[in-house]
Design an enzyme around this catalytic site. Structure first.
Site, mmCIF file in Angstrom:
data_model
loop_
_atom_site.group_PDB
_atom_site.id
_atom_site.type_symbol
_atom_site.label_atom_id
_atom_site.label_comp_id
_atom_site.label_asym_id
_atom_site.label_seq_id
_atom_site.Cartn_x
_atom_site.Cartn_y
_atom_site.Cartn_z
ATOM 1 N N TRP A 127 0.875 -1.187 0.000
ATOM 2 C CA TRP A 127 0.000 0.000 0.000
ATOM 3 C C TRP A 127 0.906 1.229 0.000
ATOM 4 C CZ3 TRP A 127 -2.036 2.750 4.811
ATOM 5 C CH2 TRP A 127 -3.064 3.640 4.482
ATOM 6 N N ASP A 208 -0.600 -5.818 9.041
ATOM 7 C CA ASP A 208 -1.652 -4.864 8.725
ATOM 8 C C ASP A 208 -2.827 -5.672 8.187
ATOM 9 O OD1 ASP A 208 -3.230 -2.764 7.974
ATOM 10 O OD2 ASP A 208 -1.770 -1.828 6.632
ATOM 11 N N ALA A 210 -6.586 -5.053 7.038
ATOM 12 C CA ALA A 210 -7.609 -4.030 6.779
ATOM 13 C C ALA A 210 -8.836 -4.612 6.088
ATOM 14 C CB ALA A 210 -7.021 -2.911 5.925
ATOM 15 N N LYS A 243 -13.404 -1.025 6.447
ATOM 16 C CA LYS A 243 -13.981 -1.766 5.321
ATOM 17 C C LYS A 243 -15.017 -2.777 5.802
ATOM 18 C CE LYS A 243 -10.166 0.056 3.678
ATOM 19 N NZ LYS A 243 -9.697 0.824 2.569
HETATM 20 C C1 LMR Z 1 -6.873 1.844 -0.674
HETATM 21 O O1 LMR Z 1 -5.806 1.239 -0.723
HETATM 22 O O2 LMR Z 1 -7.471 2.243 -1.686
HETATM 23 C C2 LMR Z 1 -7.527 2.083 0.666
HETATM 24 O O3 LMR Z 1 -6.743 1.534 1.678
HETATM 25 C C3 LMR Z 1 -7.897 3.486 0.900
HETATM 26 C C4 LMR Z 1 -6.725 4.369 1.182
HETATM 27 O O4 LMR Z 1 -6.775 5.060 2.203
HETATM 28 O O5 LMR Z 1 -5.771 4.384 0.409
#
Ligand code: LMR
Length: 394
Positions: A127, A208, A210, A243
């Site tokens: 991410w 992590d 999510a 989420k």
């Molecule tokens: C994403 O990866 O799109 C989500 O985790 C939202 C974000 O905050 O980036």
């Protein structure tokens, strides 16, 4: 003083959302930010959350501060949801945080406080905000191989070879399930090997998570986290409620620190609460309270689980539809991985040029690395995406 400021690069995920909103074309498709959407394109308030919110309005008599660590009922409920019976309650220190990002940030802060020289090993790719926060905090990052574009699966041999470079006190950031951005995940045998290596090296796992409940199911998605928690001396876990409870803007998350040594629980808990105080004092309460109400009431919990399961199965159906549509159009099985991947995201394997063409010619918005949010599709738009992919030569 502010003339010293330099422009910051826009967050790629958030900037894409802005570009999408500004596109006047009626038939545009948003596969960007990781937010669940129904086939009608709506991000609903989940039924159980709405019911809890109504109850809360009736019973809440004060808005006075809670505890620095947040409402203890929230911690108990989330520890149960994520960790099950993998460890006992007196082995988990926890604080409520503003969303999963808040938990990630607090985890990095704790790491920096305990071991300022620690390096954080991060999957390539990860991410983007993991990297952005680490850079902002001046923490050294080491990327480990993770995704093999050829097999569109995990490059496990490469990952293990890169983790051989760990030193005692380093941290390895892992995605608990539903890897963001690739959708490719370790199996449990691979998790066991990772745990063995980390323990041998004296490295700390940080997980992590999510998207619990978006992959194979609530317990299935937590299986790896539970295994790591039961088998490593210490673990950091950042979990998001954004989420799976659909409460994105309420900012509800939790940082858990698992300590096998119960003697470390009190000091760890105290330090986590201290970090909350330093960074923002009390964490937001509204969202976390809704979560503990939903999880603590049999009927609400059952309804929440049922709705989450509908969401998960809907995304799986879209994966299967897209894979089979692409097989039909391309005459090959090379897109079969889309049905195998789990979670909200998959990387389609398009080049940045192809991604740009799909945006310009077809009004289809995806992240530059060709990550798509599966939930941005519906039965009618899957064929549109598949056709655009083939036409642009993906
Ligand atoms: C994403 O990866 O799109 C989500 O985790 C939202 C974000 O905050 O980036």
């Amino acid at each position: 003083m502010f003339e010293q400021l330099k422009e910051k690069p826009a967050d790629k995920i958030l900037a894409l959302g802005q570009a999408y909103r500004e596109d006047p074309r009626a038939q545009k498709i948003d596969l960007g930010v990781g937010v669940y959407k129904t086939p009608e394109g709506v991000t609903p308030v989940m039924r159980a959350v709405k019911a809890a919110e109504k109850q809360l309005w009736e019973v809440e008599t004060t808005k006075a501060y809670t505890a620095l660590a947040g409402d203890p009922a929230f911690a108990d409920a989330m520890i149960g949801l994520v960790l099950g019976k993998a460890v006992t309650r007196d082995q988990v220190a926890a604080i409520a945080t503003p969303g999963g990002t808040g938990a990630v940030r607090q985890a990095f802060d704790l790491i920096k406080m305990v071991n300022p020289g620690a390096r954080v090993f991060v999957s390539d790719p990860t991410w983007p905000n993991h990297l952005s926060i680490l850079a902002h905090m001046g923490i050294e990052v080491v990327m480990y191989r993770y995704f093999d574009p050829e097999t569109v699966g995990v490059d496990f041999a490469g990952m293990m070879a890169d983790l051989e470079g760990l030193r005692a006190g380093d941290v390895v950031l892992l995605h608990g399930c539903c890897h963001n951005p690739t959708g490719a995940n370790l199996n449990l045998t691979e998790w066991r090997a990772v745990v063995e290596l980390l323990n041998a090296k004296g490295a700390l796992p940080m997980i992590d998570i999510a998207y619990q409940g978006f992959g194979d199911g609530l317990d299935e998605d937590a299986a790896a986290v539970r295994y790591v928690a039961a088998n490593c001396p210490e673990v950091l876990i950042a979990a998001s409620c954004s989420k799976n409870f659909g409460i994105y803007r309420e900012r509800a998350g939790i940082l858990m620190a698992v300590v096998q040594d119960r003697g470390l629980h009190k000091v760890t808990q105290g330090n986590l609460a201290y970090l909350n105080r330093q960074n923002y004092s009390f964490p937001p309460d509204h969202g976390t309270r809704l979560v503990s109400m939903v999880l603590g009431d049999d009927a609400l919990r059952a309804d929440w689980k049922a709705e989450l399961e509908e969401v998960r199965l809907g995304m799986l159906r879209l994966r299967e539809q897209l894979a089979s549509e692409l097989q039909r159009l391309s005459g090959s099985d090379r897109f079969g991985f889309i049905a195998q991947h789990r979670g909200m995201f998959s990387r389609l394997g398009a080049t940045p040029e192809q991604v740009a063409r799909m945006r310009e010619d077809h009004a289809i918005y995806m992240i530059g690395d060709s990550r798509i949010n599966i939930a941005g599709l519906n039965a009618a738009t899957v064929p549109v995406l598949a056709k655009a992919m083939i036409e642009t030569g993906v």
